[in-house]
Design an enzyme around this catalytic site. Sequence first.
Site, mmCIF file in Angstrom:
data_model
loop_
_atom_site.group_PDB
_atom_site.id
_atom_site.type_symbol
_atom_site.label_atom_id
_atom_site.label_comp_id
_atom_site.label_asym_id
_atom_site.label_seq_id
_atom_site.Cartn_x
_atom_site.Cartn_y
_atom_site.Cartn_z
ATOM 1 N N SER A 297 35.425 13.242 -70.864
ATOM 2 C CA SER A 297 35.788 14.555 -70.328
ATOM 3 C C SER A 297 36.764 14.519 -69.161
ATOM 4 C CB SER A 297 34.526 15.314 -69.917
ATOM 5 O OG SER A 297 33.771 15.669 -71.060
ATOM 6 N N THR A 298 36.939 13.379 -68.504
ATOM 7 C CA THR A 298 37.985 13.319 -67.477
ATOM 8 C C THR A 298 39.345 13.648 -68.084
ATOM 9 O OG1 THR A 298 38.160 10.934 -67.841
ATOM 10 C CG2 THR A 298 36.795 11.646 -65.993
#
Length: 652
Positions: A297-298
């Site tokens: 998700s970064t």
Amino acid sequence: MKMRIRIRTLSPAMVQRRVLFLLVVMIIAAALLTVRLAYLQIWQNEFFQAKALEQRLQRIPIEGLRGGIYDRNGVPLAVSVSAHTAYAIPAEVEDKEGTARQLAAILNLDEGFILQRLQKHSAVEWLKKKITDQEAMAIIAANLPGIGIVPSSTRIYPYGSVAPQVLGFVGIDNQGLEGLELFYDDFLRGTPGQTIFERDAQGRALEDGVRGYLPGKKGGDLILTIDIFIQRMAEEEVRRATLETGSRLGLILVSDPKTGEILATAIYPTFDIENFAEYPAANRKNIAVTDTYEPGSTFKAVTAALALQEGVATLQSGFFDPGYIRVSGWNVRCWNRGGHGPQSFVETMQNSCNPYYAKLALDLGPERFYDGLLRFNLGQKTGIDFPGEMAGILRAPSPNVPLVTWANMGFGQGLTVTPVQLLACFGAIANKGIYTPLRYVKEMVTEEGRFAPDVPEPRQILSSEIAETTAYVLRMAVERGSGKRAEVPGYDVAGKTGTAQLAEHGRYSHSKMVTSFAGFAPKDDPQMAALLVLWEPQGAFYGGIIASPVFARLAEKVLTYMGVERKATARSSVVRQVSVPDVGGLSVAEAEAVLEQQGFRVEVVGPGSRIIGQVPAPQAEVDAGSLIYIYTDYDADAYLETTTEQPNPYGA
């Protein structure tokens, strides 16, 4: 029957012609020999004299002193100091057995090994390199025929293993083997010198023969972008985080987002640089450059920036999340099985909603999404000044790449990146859309002067407005969303958590995860960007739970050390302001006692006993109970007595 033998007689004229012919041949041959002799004796005289002298000369190479490696503040991380090498001229050794016995005792070597060297028919044999001053003096005092000492050097690390995976190490011949020592080996390695003596046919030195000595020349020095104090902070935090979470591997990477300078690279487990052979090869890898992983998700920060840049989304965009999105017959699920319901664009980042970022990737389409990722330098090497860089995996648009793969890439699965690639992406968002590749070397220093290494030029990949909008969205993800544990009072942190499944045997594992947090601070004027990655944490593995607090602790330390002023907060407006005492000149224990007595929290950076600085500075007005950093140092003077020239062992 009688046989008749007829004898042919030559006429006087014929005999005279043959004699004349023979005479002419002899004259021509003599003339040719004379010309050849004159050619060799006159025109080639110097050449053959030099060849003859070269056959009689014995040359023993002398190492040039290897250049030093320093942090950005000039603190020596790796330097070379004078040492000695013992050698033998076998033809001059009179009592080989006795000499081998004496040398074995002095050099702590096997007697048979030395005897084997002394019995060789070579001109020179090395016995032991990098011997101590005591060993060299003992050999000189023994006055053994055929045994000598020449200057060499050895690598030392005045502050221990600082960023060992970055520095790398050298071999017995002072050649770079890994890390920056390898990448910049030609620059660091000095020019060899030599000592010369004339010998006879048996290889023995002629007492009145030619002798000479040419000292080696020191190599260039490297000034790194690394800051030793930030490096120590990062090393302590990554060690603590890796052990507390039971992770297999941990990494912290810190950079200046405006310049691309790497301030720290901390990896745990690590190794002792002076005893590198005792550790597994895996401990010595700079995984920030040489390894790739799926960022999870970064990566939504990159997808969001591209979607805003291409106009497929705005801050006013909305999305209803039922908990999944269906793509080509596959359900791409959200981590929240029940879904998040109706959300604004900002809330999708706060909630880390996978279906929405899968949708953004599909709205961009494979071609636009792929081109945008290339602008972020993904799927290709960044050109960082370090050996073994990986490019990562980024599949080009093709009928063979299913649509669901592009959907997964929107939230950071289905592609791989290196940590330096991902942090450079966040750096571009922080730096108003200007992409600057990361680097390790700030300056290269020679006798001629100082110059910067060749690095790729920064380039604008997002408009400044889009970069600022994306930074705002990332700020909201920390202030109100999954990254709220990364918040640091007084510093506006912008960033994103990440939790990605590890691929195992062709499938995603449900138990092995990669947890991370990437971000920068302060949002409006970023002074640092950082990435924390933990591989295979045990128990709680979500980035918002275990990675965000580590970033918060690190950011508070680094920004305080940098002297970045905190913003006034509701809390600080009612807290009593106090003056920081000056602890310079005190011992570390005394300084801790003074500060704690006045209600301050204290953290000591460095293992030394001498205080070299404190942050905040003496007399600064701060909140009561603030954290004070005490910086200590080694007394490294004894290690720094390096010279560009080495002594002549023959006194010539």
